[in-house]
Design a protein around this motif. Structure first.
Motif, PDB file in Angstrom:
ATOM      1  N   ARG A 265       0.823  -1.222   0.000  1.00 42.57           N
ATOM      2  CA  ARG A 265       0.000   0.000   0.000  1.00 42.57           C
ATOM      3  C   ARG A 265       0.855   1.269   0.000  1.00 42.57           C
ATOM      4  NH1 ARG A 265      -0.157  -1.756   5.343  1.00 42.57           N
ATOM      5  NH2 ARG A 265       0.421  -0.202   6.929  1.00 42.57           N
ATOM      6  N   ALA A 267       3.522   1.654  -1.952  1.00 40.75           N
ATOM      7  CA  ALA A 267       4.330   1.680  -3.180  1.00 40.75           C
ATOM      8  C   ALA A 267       4.302   3.051  -3.849  1.00 40.75           C
ATOM      9  CB  ALA A 267       3.858   0.594  -4.141  1.00 40.75           C
ATOM     10  N   ASP A 268       3.101   3.611  -4.064  1.00 42.86           N
ATOM     11  CA  ASP A 268       3.009   4.913  -4.722  1.00 42.86           C
ATOM     12  C   ASP A 268       3.595   6.022  -3.843  1.00 42.86           C
ATOM     13  OD1 ASP A 268       1.921   3.981  -7.051  1.00 42.86           O
ATOM     14  OD2 ASP A 268      -0.153   4.416  -6.499  1.00 42.86           O
ATOM     15  N   LYS A 271       7.300   5.837  -4.167  1.00 39.60           N
ATOM     16  CA  LYS A 271       7.726   6.269  -5.500  1.00 39.60           C
ATOM     17  C   LYS A 271       7.913   7.777  -5.557  1.00 39.60           C
ATOM     18  CE  LYS A 271       6.135   6.393 -10.317  1.00 39.60           C
ATOM     19  NZ  LYS A 271       5.051   5.976 -11.258  1.00 39.60           N
ATOM     20  N   TRP A 272       7.051   8.525  -4.885  1.00 37.08           N
ATOM     21  CA  TRP A 272       7.113   9.980  -4.925  1.00 37.08           C
ATOM     22  C   TRP A 272       7.749  10.573  -3.667  1.00 37.08           C
ATOM     23  CZ3 TRP A 272       6.664  11.883  -9.515  1.00 37.08           C
ATOM     24  CH2 TRP A 272       5.933  11.169 -10.470  1.00 37.08           C
ATOM     25  N   SER A 291       6.380  15.615  -0.281  1.00 35.82           N
ATOM     26  CA  SER A 291       6.837  14.672  -1.296  1.00 35.82           C
ATOM     27  C   SER A 291       8.249  15.059  -1.712  1.00 35.82           C
ATOM     28  CB  SER A 291       5.912  14.707  -2.508  1.00 35.82           C
ATOM     29  OG  SER A 291       5.887  16.023  -3.057  1.00 35.82           O
ATOM     30  N   ILE A 311      -0.130  14.062  -6.612  1.00 35.10           N
ATOM     31  CA  ILE A 311       0.756  13.938  -5.451  1.00 35.10           C
ATOM     32  C   ILE A 311       0.054  14.486  -4.208  1.00 35.10           C
ATOM     33  CG2 ILE A 311       2.900  14.775  -4.406  1.00 35.10           C
ATOM     34  CD1 ILE A 311       4.240  14.528  -7.100  1.00 35.10           C
ATOM     35  N   LEU A 314      -2.354  11.934  -2.981  1.00 35.09           N
ATOM     36  CA  LEU A 314      -1.706  10.843  -2.244  1.00 35.09           C
ATOM     37  C   LEU A 314      -1.385  11.270  -0.815  1.00 35.09           C
ATOM     38  CD1 LEU A 314       0.779   9.487  -4.971  1.00 35.09           C
ATOM     39  CD2 LEU A 314      -1.158   8.238  -3.993  1.00 35.09           C
TER      40      LEU A 314
END
Length: 380
Positions: A265, A267-268, A271-272, A291, A311, A314
């Motif tokens: 959960r 992962a995204d 990534k940022w 971020s 972003i 998220l």
């Protein structure tokens, strides 16, 4: 032509704390700012002074910085509030790392406390109960208002230590001679000093493009948000979360860190470069972020100046999982940029009289004051 012992180019936290220590040591100091006021990393962050998350010498610089913030605050308002920091663990892995850092910091004789879930929710009732596994608290850490602190500090060094400060003073040339160095401003005004110190982030590329090209500096772009004022909400101190535990270097040095797995959960978020922090400003609003996007400093334009809604979405989705207050009541959004380097900080001597110190990265607010004290002893 006016003469100084030290000219500092760049009036962010790193440059201004160098000015503070040099002037405190009796040196004549000129502090220069190319804009109306400091515009970059120093004023675009949370204003959290959290040495607990640093490692090695930077943790020591951070401890010293806390002392210096308190010393100055006793004489002049820097907006310093000693309301502590808390790292909230959301699962067993994060709780294990929190316990290991507790042991390390206790060995360092750095005040800290482990809090049970019940204790955390009693002190921080705005946290979602399902999120909290436990927390690691650092009561001595402080908050400042980033858009005000640096202006107060500049005023203090002017009034207390006779630092000369010039805004709208863009330096277009810096050259050594037999008696020190001479700098020239865009309006052709010239100043001379025994030493010149350049603390202007990646902007030093305008003076020394060859050094800049070989510096290895990286620029990080951060997206941050701030709610409208919530005066009914009282948030006691800086809230750092499980994603922060998974990111900060102090936890990365803990024995179990290498074995910690990243849940799918996240992962995204990973990534940022997202980890979630909360800090309440004095007007009651809450700063939320942030971020991280990266680019070589030589290609900083690739990062763009816009912010990305996905972003922010998220960040806010994870924030809703952590706190119960309405994080969607956003009053403003912005992007911050700071220079950093894999070598901790970029230190380069052009010659005996001209020195570049920049790229302190995200640890500037927490450690610049202590670092600059040692740096000034070496320089002057």
């Amino acid at each position: 032509m006016a003469f100084y012992d030290l000219i500092i180019i760049g009036s962010g936290a790193l440059g201004t704390f160098h000015a503070y220590h040099a002037a405190r040591a009796g040196k004549r100091v000129l502090l220069l700012e190319k804009d109306n006021r400091p515009q970059s990393a120093t004023v675009r962050n949370f204003g959290q002074v959290v040495p607990s998350g640093l490692s090695g010498r930077w943790f020591d610089y951070g401890r010293r910085s806390l002392e210096l913030y308190r010393e100055i605050q006793a004489e002049h308002d820097l907006t310093v509030r000693q309301n502590g920091s808390i790292y909230v663990a959301s699962d067993d892995d994060e709780w294990l790392l929190a316990n290991e850092l507790f042991d390390r910091r206790r060995a360092d004789q750095y005040p800290c406390e482990l809090l049970s879930k019940a204790q955390v929710l009693t002190r921080y009732p705005m946290l979602q109960p399902d999120y909290v596994r436990g927390a690691l608290s650092f009561p001595d850490e402080v908050s400042v208002e980033p858009d005000r602190m640096i202006h107060q500090l500049i005023g203090y060094v002017q009034a207390k230590y006779n630092v000369t400060y010039l805004a709208n003073a863009a330096v277009v040339d810096c050259q050594s001679n037999y008696n020190g160095a001479i700098i020239t401003l865009a309006d052709k005004t010239r100043f001379q000093a025994d030493r010149v110190l350049i603390c202007s982030g990646s902007e030093f590329r305008l003076l020394y493009p060859e050094v800049f090209a070989e510096s290895g500096l990286i620029v990080s772009k951060l997206q941050m948000l701030q709610t409208t004022p919530m005066p009914q909400l009282v948030m006691p101190g800086n809230i750092l979360t499980g994603l922060t535990i998974r990111r900060y270097e102090a936890f990365a040095e803990c024995p179990s860190f290498a074995g910690i797995q990243t849940p799918e959960r996240f992962a995204d978020l990973k990534k940022w470069g997202i980890h979630i922090l909360f800090k309440q400003a004095t007007d009651g609003s809450i700063i939320i972020g942030d971020s991280h996007e990266y680019a070589p400093a030589t290609q900083v334009d690739d990062l763009g100046f816009d912010t990305h809604d996905f972003i922010d979405d998220l960040v806010l989705a994870e924030a809703r999982r952590i706190v119960s207050f309405p994080v969607d009541q956003i009053g403003r959004r912005w992007a911050g940029f700071y220079a950093q380097t894999p070598d901790e900080i970029f230190e380069h001597s052009v010659d005996d009289h001209i020195h570049i110190i920049t790229g302190i990265g995200g640890k500037g607010m927490s450690s610049s004051a202590g670092y600059a004290e040692e740096s000034v002893k070496k320089l002057v």
